[in-house]
Write a protein that holds these residues in place. Structure first.
Motif, short mmCIF file in Angstrom:
data_model
loop_
_atom_site.label_atom_id
_atom_site.label_comp_id
_atom_site.label_asym_id
_atom_site.label_seq_id
_atom_site.Cartn_x
_atom_site.Cartn_y
_atom_site.Cartn_z
N VAL A 198 -0.47 8.23 16.36
CA VAL A 198 -0.62 6.77 16.24
C VAL A 198 -1.91 6.39 15.51
N PRO A 199 -3.07 6.95 15.88
CA PRO A 199 -4.29 6.55 15.15
C PRO A 199 -4.21 6.83 13.64
N TYR A 200 -3.51 7.87 13.25
CA TYR A 200 -3.37 8.19 11.83
C TYR A 200 -2.48 7.17 11.12
N LEU A 201 -1.39 6.78 11.80
CA LEU A 201 -0.52 5.74 11.22
C LEU A 201 -1.28 4.42 11.06
N VAL A 202 -2.01 4.03 12.10
CA VAL A 202 -2.77 2.78 12.06
C VAL A 202 -3.82 2.85 10.96
N THR A 203 -4.51 3.98 10.87
CA THR A 203 -5.53 4.15 9.82
C THR A 203 -4.91 4.04 8.43
N GLY A 204 -3.73 4.63 8.25
CA GLY A 204 -3.04 4.54 6.96
C GLY A 204 -2.66 3.11 6.60
N VAL A 205 -2.15 2.37 7.57
CA VAL A 205 -1.77 0.97 7.32
C VAL A 205 -3.00 0.13 7.03
N VAL A 206 -4.07 0.33 7.80
CA VAL A 206 -5.30 -0.43 7.57
C VAL A 206 -5.87 -0.11 6.19
N ALA A 207 -5.81 1.14 5.80
CA ALA A 207 -6.27 1.51 4.46
C ALA A 207 -5.45 0.77 3.40
N TRP A 208 -4.15 0.67 3.63
CA TRP A 208 -3.28 -0.07 2.70
C TRP A 208 -3.67 -1.54 2.64
N TYR A 209 -3.90 -2.16 3.81
CA TYR A 209 -4.36 -3.55 3.85
C TYR A 209 -5.67 -3.71 3.07
N VAL A 215 -6.86 -1.91 0.65
CA VAL A 215 -6.60 -1.79 -0.79
C VAL A 215 -6.01 -3.09 -1.32
N CYS A 216 -4.97 -3.61 -0.64
CA CYS A 216 -4.28 -4.81 -1.12
C CYS A 216 -5.12 -6.07 -1.01
N TRP A 217 -5.85 -6.22 0.08
CA TRP A 217 -6.57 -7.46 0.35
C TRP A 217 -7.95 -7.51 -0.27
N TYR A 218 -8.59 -6.34 -0.40
CA TYR A 218 -9.97 -6.35 -0.87
C TYR A 218 -10.19 -5.43 -2.07
N GLY A 219 -9.68 -4.22 -2.01
CA GLY A 219 -9.91 -3.26 -3.08
C GLY A 219 -9.41 -3.72 -4.44
N LEU A 220 -8.13 -4.04 -4.53
CA LEU A 220 -7.57 -4.48 -5.82
C LEU A 220 -8.16 -5.80 -6.31
N PRO A 221 -8.33 -6.80 -5.43
CA PRO A 221 -8.96 -8.03 -5.92
C PRO A 221 -10.40 -7.81 -6.41
N TRP A 226 -11.62 -4.99 -7.55
CA TRP A 226 -11.52 -4.21 -8.79
C TRP A 226 -11.17 -5.14 -9.96
N ALA A 227 -10.20 -6.03 -9.75
CA ALA A 227 -9.80 -6.96 -10.82
C ALA A 227 -10.95 -7.89 -11.18
N ARG A 228 -11.66 -8.37 -10.18
CA ARG A 228 -12.79 -9.26 -10.45
C ARG A 228 -13.85 -8.55 -11.26
N ARG A 229 -14.14 -7.33 -10.90
CA ARG A 229 -15.17 -6.56 -11.61
C ARG A 229 -14.72 -6.21 -13.02
N ARG A 230 -13.46 -5.85 -13.16
CA ARG A 230 -12.94 -5.42 -14.46
C ARG A 230 -12.78 -6.58 -15.44
N HIS A 231 -12.41 -7.74 -14.93
CA HIS A 231 -12.04 -8.84 -15.81
C HIS A 231 -13.04 -9.99 -15.86
N THR A 232 -14.20 -9.80 -15.31
CA THR A 232 -15.25 -10.81 -15.44
C THR A 232 -16.50 -10.17 -15.98
N SER A 233 -17.28 -10.99 -16.64
CA SER A 233 -18.56 -10.50 -17.16
C SER A 233 -19.68 -11.07 -16.32
N ARG A 234 -20.87 -10.58 -16.54
CA ARG A 234 -22.03 -11.05 -15.78
C ARG A 234 -22.23 -12.55 -15.98
N SER A 235 -21.95 -13.07 -17.16
CA SER A 235 -22.16 -14.49 -17.42
C SER A 235 -21.17 -15.37 -16.68
#
Length: 164
Positions: free
Chosen positions: A132-143, A145-151, A153-162
């Motif tokens: 169970v802890p491994y399943l929960v950890t996997g799902v949380v990792a997915w959350y 990635v979807c909720w924070y990691g990808l956004p 990453w996209a913000r960093r990749r597609h915006t400049s310092r200015s």
């Protein structure tokens, strides 16, 4: 369109930007609010089920923590609506948008915690297994990635310092 033309953004006043950002924020909050309210409603019914009394103490503790997290997430995600209602017409929309944005972020973090503890409780009761802890950890990792990691990453990749 050139790279420079794309990076300039909109030509809007601070008030116009606040109006646009408020509309976008409220749309985002509607999605999260609906989910957290449904989850919280279901959580509230668990204690009235006959099986609740037979849960082990650790599972009852997880349930109580989950309900409290759900209540806090609900409060944080409904907060922007109350904020808007109480400060509407007071010429503080840019500040209100920043505060509502922070409340929404906190609400999403609390929603993540609520979903994590809900999943932990459900899987503990349903399977009584050591994985169970491994399943929960996997799902949380997915959350994460979807909720924070990808956004982020996209913000960093597609915006400049200015743009910041």
């Amino acid at each position: 369109m050139t790279q420079e033309g794309r990076r300039k953004g909109r030509d809007e006043s601070e008030e116009e930007r606040a109006d646009r950002m408020w509309g976008e924020l409220i749309q985002e909050v509607r999605v999260a609010q609906t989910g957290v309210q449904i989850l919280f409603g279901f959580l509230l019914t668990v204690v009235f089920q006959p099986k609740y009394g037979r849960l082990a103490l650790p599972d009852q503790t997880i349930y109580i923590v989950t309900v409290v997290l759900g209540a806090c997430a609900t409060g944080a995600l409904i907060g922007p609506v109350s904020l808007h209602r109480l400060v509407s017409g007071r010429r503080v929309k840019p500040q209100a948008v920043r505060l509502a944005s922070r409340m929404t972020f906190v609400g999403l973090v609390l929603l993540l915690a609520t979903m994590t503890s809900s999943l932990l409780l459900i899987l503990r009761v349903a399977t009584h297994d050591g994985y169970v802890p491994y399943l929960v950890t996997g799902v949380v990792a997915w959350y994460l990635v979807c909720w924070y990691g990808l956004p982020l990453w996209a913000r960093r990749r597609h915006t400049s310092r200015s743009d910041d």
